[in-house]
Design a protein around this motif. Sequence first.
Motif, PDB file in Angstrom:
ATOM      1  N   LEU A  54       0.827  -1.210   0.000  1.00 28.23           N
ATOM      2  CA  LEU A  54       0.000   0.000   0.000  1.00 28.23           C
ATOM      3  C   LEU A  54       0.860   1.259   0.000  1.00 28.23           C
ATOM      4  O   LEU A  54       0.602   2.194  -0.760  1.00 28.23           O
ATOM      5  N   LEU A  55       1.892   1.297   0.836  1.00 29.77           N
ATOM      6  CA  LEU A  55       2.787   2.457   0.864  1.00 29.77           C
ATOM      7  C   LEU A  55       3.550   2.605  -0.439  1.00 29.77           C
ATOM      8  O   LEU A  55       3.789   3.736  -0.896  1.00 29.77           O
ATOM      9  N   SER A  56       3.903   1.506  -1.064  1.00 28.82           N
ATOM     10  CA  SER A  56       4.606   1.574  -2.348  1.00 28.82           C
ATOM     11  C   SER A  56       3.719   2.146  -3.443  1.00 28.82           C
ATOM     12  O   SER A  56       4.160   2.981  -4.238  1.00 28.82           O
ATOM     13  N   LEU A  58       1.161   4.113  -2.960  1.00 27.36           N
ATOM     14  CA  LEU A  58       0.975   5.524  -2.603  1.00 27.36           C
ATOM     15  C   LEU A  58       2.179   6.352  -3.029  1.00 27.36           C
ATOM     16  O   LEU A  58       2.031   7.437  -3.605  1.00 27.36           O
ATOM     17  N   LEU A  59       3.368   5.850  -2.795  1.00 28.88           N
ATOM     18  CA  LEU A  59       4.588   6.532  -3.204  1.00 28.88           C
ATOM     19  C   LEU A  59       4.671   6.645  -4.727  1.00 28.88           C
ATOM     20  O   LEU A  59       5.063   7.681  -5.260  1.00 28.88           O
ATOM     21  N   SER A  61       2.133   6.791  -6.800  1.00 31.46           N
ATOM     22  CA  SER A  61       1.171   7.799  -7.259  1.00 31.46           C
ATOM     23  C   SER A  61       1.679   9.217  -6.992  1.00 31.46           C
ATOM     24  O   SER A  61       1.449  10.121  -7.800  1.00 31.46           O
ATOM     25  N   VAL A  62       2.379   9.432  -5.898  1.00 35.29           N
ATOM     26  CA  VAL A  62       2.968  10.746  -5.616  1.00 35.29           C
ATOM     27  C   VAL A  62       4.060  11.058  -6.631  1.00 35.29           C
ATOM     28  O   VAL A  62       4.146  12.189  -7.145  1.00 35.29           O
TER      29      VAL A  62
END
Length: 135
Positions: A54-56, A58-59, A61-62
Amino acid sequence: MNLTHTFEILNIEKNRLIAISKKTVKKEIMFSDLDAIYITVRKSSNFNNAVFLLLSVLLLSVFLFFISHDIALLIPPGLIILTIIKMNYYKGYDLKIRLKNGTIFKMKFPVELKNENINIVNLIRKRVYDYRIAN
């Protein structure tokens, strides 16, 4: 009723094992009470893998908002490779001793000590076999 006890030191005596924990608590395990002894792999939990993924994402997409799209095309294959590595990574092993009453004794050890602990398990199995043959 399955109780799990952790220990750090395992001593082998003539007809029993002595498991010593951090609190210097000694538990004697008679060979006649022993049901199984085995080694299991201690992997990352599924929750940790899901949080990492999930954090990957999110990163990723940023990054898509702040860098050019040509460079962003290189990120998904890297993300997929990192996810596969993370899911297959394991921290170490657990030596587990299961008694006939369902109690489990567990000792954690790192990957580097795998062969040493396999030899210990084989020695204990040999002693238990010899004990059962003698009695």
